[in-house]
Scaffold this motif. Structure first.
Motif, PDB file in Angstrom:
ATOM      1  N   UNK A  59       0.811  -0.999   0.034  1.00 22.85           N
ATOM      2  CA  UNK A  59       0.088  -0.089  -0.025  1.00 22.85           C
ATOM      3  C   UNK A  59       0.887   1.123  -0.041  1.00 22.85           C
ATOM      4  N   UNK A  60       0.862   2.103  -1.028  1.00 18.71           N
ATOM      5  CA  UNK A  60       1.564   3.236  -0.924  1.00 18.71           C
ATOM      6  C   UNK A  60       0.986   4.182   0.020  1.00 18.71           C
ATOM      7  N   UNK A  61       1.866   5.195   0.431  1.00 16.98           N
ATOM      8  CA  UNK A  61       1.528   6.365   1.274  1.00 16.98           C
ATOM      9  C   UNK A  61       1.113   7.492   0.436  1.00 16.98           C
ATOM     10  N   UNK A  62      -0.205   7.794   1.047  1.00 19.21           N
ATOM     11  CA  UNK A  62      -0.926   8.816   0.094  1.00 19.21           C
ATOM     12  C   UNK A  62      -0.271  10.175   0.353  1.00 19.21           C
ATOM     13  N   UNK A  63       0.699  10.776  -0.502  1.00 17.91           N
ATOM     14  CA  UNK A  63       1.407  11.999  -0.280  1.00 17.91           C
ATOM     15  C   UNK A  63       0.465  13.049  -0.216  1.00 17.91           C
ATOM     16  N   UNK A  65      -1.168  13.830   2.644  1.00 19.46           N
ATOM     17  CA  UNK A  65      -2.436  13.478   3.200  1.00 19.46           C
ATOM     18  C   UNK A  65      -2.097  13.311   4.742  1.00 19.46           C
ATOM     19  N   UNK A  66      -0.948  13.710   5.200  1.00 18.84           N
ATOM     20  CA  UNK A  66      -0.831  13.355   6.633  1.00 18.84           C
ATOM     21  C   UNK A  66      -1.654  13.838   7.764  1.00 18.84           C
ATOM     22  N   UNK A  67      -1.896  15.404   7.443  1.00 19.12           N
ATOM     23  CA  UNK A  67      -2.885  15.876   8.448  1.00 19.12           C
ATOM     24  C   UNK A  67      -4.168  15.135   8.577  1.00 19.12           C
ATOM     25  N   UNK A  68      -4.833  14.636   7.407  1.00 19.30           N
ATOM     26  CA  UNK A  68      -5.805  13.882   7.359  1.00 19.30           C
ATOM     27  C   UNK A  68      -5.825  12.413   8.071  1.00 19.30           C
ATOM     28  N   UNK A  69      -4.797  12.053   7.804  1.00 18.91           N
ATOM     29  CA  UNK A  69      -4.314  10.476   8.569  1.00 18.91           C
ATOM     30  C   UNK A  69      -4.246  10.654   9.778  1.00 18.91           C
ATOM     31  N   UNK A 171     -13.002  11.428   1.256  1.00 15.23           N
ATOM     32  CA  UNK A 171     -11.606  11.381   1.254  1.00 15.23           C
ATOM     33  C   UNK A 171     -11.544  10.231   0.122  1.00 15.23           C
ATOM     34  N   UNK A 172     -12.170  10.367  -1.155  1.00 19.60           N
ATOM     35  CA  UNK A 172     -11.856   9.192  -2.117  1.00 19.60           C
ATOM     36  C   UNK A 172     -10.349   9.209  -2.582  1.00 19.60           C
ATOM     37  N   UNK A 173      -9.570  10.150  -2.266  1.00 17.09           N
ATOM     38  CA  UNK A 173      -8.217  10.196  -2.619  1.00 17.09           C
ATOM     39  C   UNK A 173      -7.375   9.129  -1.937  1.00 17.09           C
ATOM     40  N   UNK A 174      -7.963   8.727  -0.910  1.00 15.33           N
ATOM     41  CA  UNK A 174      -7.115   7.967  -0.017  1.00 15.33           C
ATOM     42  C   UNK A 174      -7.866   6.570   0.274  1.00 15.33           C
ATOM     43  N   UNK A 175      -7.470   5.681  -0.323  1.00 10.20           N
ATOM     44  CA  UNK A 175      -8.095   4.067  -0.479  1.00 10.20           C
ATOM     45  C   UNK A 175      -8.295   3.762   0.915  1.00 10.20           C
ATOM     46  N   UNK A 176      -9.276   2.796   1.102  1.00  4.36           N
ATOM     47  CA  UNK A 176      -9.672   2.401   2.428  1.00  4.36           C
ATOM     48  C   UNK A 176      -8.323   1.617   3.101  1.00  4.36           C
ATOM     49  N   UNK A 177      -7.569   0.652   2.168  1.00  4.58           N
ATOM     50  CA  UNK A 177      -6.559  -0.090   2.632  1.00  4.58           C
ATOM     51  C   UNK A 177      -5.203   0.842   3.248  1.00  4.58           C
ATOM     52  N   UNK A 178      -5.131   2.068   2.278  1.00  3.08           N
ATOM     53  CA  UNK A 178      -4.307   2.899   2.932  1.00  3.08           C
ATOM     54  C   UNK A 178      -4.618   3.734   4.171  1.00  3.08           C
ATOM     55  N   UNK A 179      -5.915   3.866   4.554  1.00  2.00           N
ATOM     56  CA  UNK A 179      -6.263   4.441   5.619  1.00  2.00           C
ATOM     57  C   UNK A 179      -5.933   3.427   6.827  1.00  2.00           C
ATOM     58  N   UNK A 180      -6.388   2.314   6.429  1.00  2.00           N
ATOM     59  CA  UNK A 180      -6.142   0.966   7.400  1.00  2.00           C
ATOM     60  C   UNK A 180      -4.614   1.139   7.730  1.00  2.00           C
ATOM     61  N   UNK A 181      -4.009   1.054   6.770  1.00  4.28           N
ATOM     62  CA  UNK A 181      -2.484   0.674   6.966  1.00  4.28           C
ATOM     63  C   UNK A 181      -1.652   2.039   7.784  1.00  4.28           C
TER      64      UNK A 181
END
Length: 292
Positions: A59-63, A65-69, A171-181
């Motif tokens: 799973x790639x890190x969503x560049x 998006x740190x504040x959202x994560x 937050x469609x720009x962040x995949x669900x697995x990316x959020x979990x990871x």
């Protein structure tokens, strides 16, 4: 053009949904077994580490998006997961906690009303009222008086779950697995810090835990989070929420019957009546499509 997701459901999809709800229902047993041998924050640190190690290579890190994560992680980790694990650790009524957590969708409706001006219709307002009446009745079950703090923690956990739903809206720009990871990655240092400050030695806890304790935490990480939530995210892209959401009401039913069988929990008519009221209220909310 908006994709129409209201189409016939295949036997395969029904089978996947049944698997998801079974995994989520049994997750309450896994958490109870895990926190019976690990302190809460130690258990969560192990859980988040397992999730991160398994998903990070894929799973790639969503560049950008740190504040959202970070915000999502703060709501999920100390809010939802921390309170959920603590509540289950401090009560023998795991089935009751599984019912209360279903108030998460109700809280998301309230928060959407406040933050996004999504005014709920009469069905949703009625569902909210019915759900909270059920919780009040549940709190007056005599056998629950010794675990009132746990029930309140479970209610707060449901609130944070509803808050999480609001945060990921749009937050469609962040995949669900990316959020979990990556929320798990952020949760590791947070959980470890609290474990070091508030709990016995992590190493001692890990050495003292039995195989069942390790299996409980591992199940919560792999079966519930990665497989369950990952499959759920895929199903959300195949079918409408108005179809899927009411089906999640089967989760506490599975959890209640599973905990009665595994932990020999008492199952009273009072609890059954209160649980049915809560589920009826949440069902009324989830099947309602109109906001006007």
């Amino acid at each position: 053009m908006t994709q129409n997701l209201d189409h016939p459901v295949s036997l395969r999809d029904y089978s996947i949904l049944a698997l998801i709800f079974l995994l989520w229902g049994l997750n309450y047993i896994a958490i109870k077994i895990g926190v019976s041998e690990f302190p809460v924050w130690t258990a969560l640190a192990i859980r988040f580490t397992i999730i991160f190690l398994l998903l990070a290579p894929f799973v790639r890190y969503p560049k950008g998006q740190f504040r959202s994560l970070l915000t999502i992680s703060l709501v999920l980790i100390p809010g939802h997961f921390g309170l959920l694990f603590w509540s289950i650790q401090h009560t023998a009524s795991v089935g009751a906690i599984s019912v209360i957590i279903q108030l998460g969708p109700a809280f998301s409706v309230l928060l959407a009303w406040i933050f996004f001006k999504d005014v709920p219709g009469i069905k949703r307002i009625s569902g909210l009222t019915l759900g909270f009446i059920g919780v009040v009745i549940l709190f007056y079950e005599p056998t629950f008086f010794d675990s009132m703090d746990a029930l309140l923690a479970g209610l707060a956990s449901a609130f944070f779950m509803g808050f999480y739903t609001i945060l990921i809206r749009g937050k469609s720009q962040i995949s669900p697995l990316a959020i979990i990871c990556w929320s798990s990655a952020l949760g590791i240092p947070f959980s470890l810090t609290l474990a070091l400050l508030l709990e016995p030695s992590i190493i001692v806890s890990m050495e003292a835990a039995s195989l069942n304790g390790w299996l409980g935490v591992t199940y919560a990480a792999i079966a519930s989070s990665i497989i369950g939530h990952g499959s759920w995210a895929w199903m959300l892209r195949q079918h409408s929420i108005s179809f899927l959401a009411p089906l999640t009401l089967s989760v506490p039913v599975i959890a209640v019957f599973a905990t009665v069988m595994v932990f020999d929990e008492p199952f009273t008519l009072h609890m059954a009546f209160a649980g049915l009221i809560v589920l009826a209220g949440i069902g009324l909310i989830t099947v309602s499509k109109a906001y006007k």
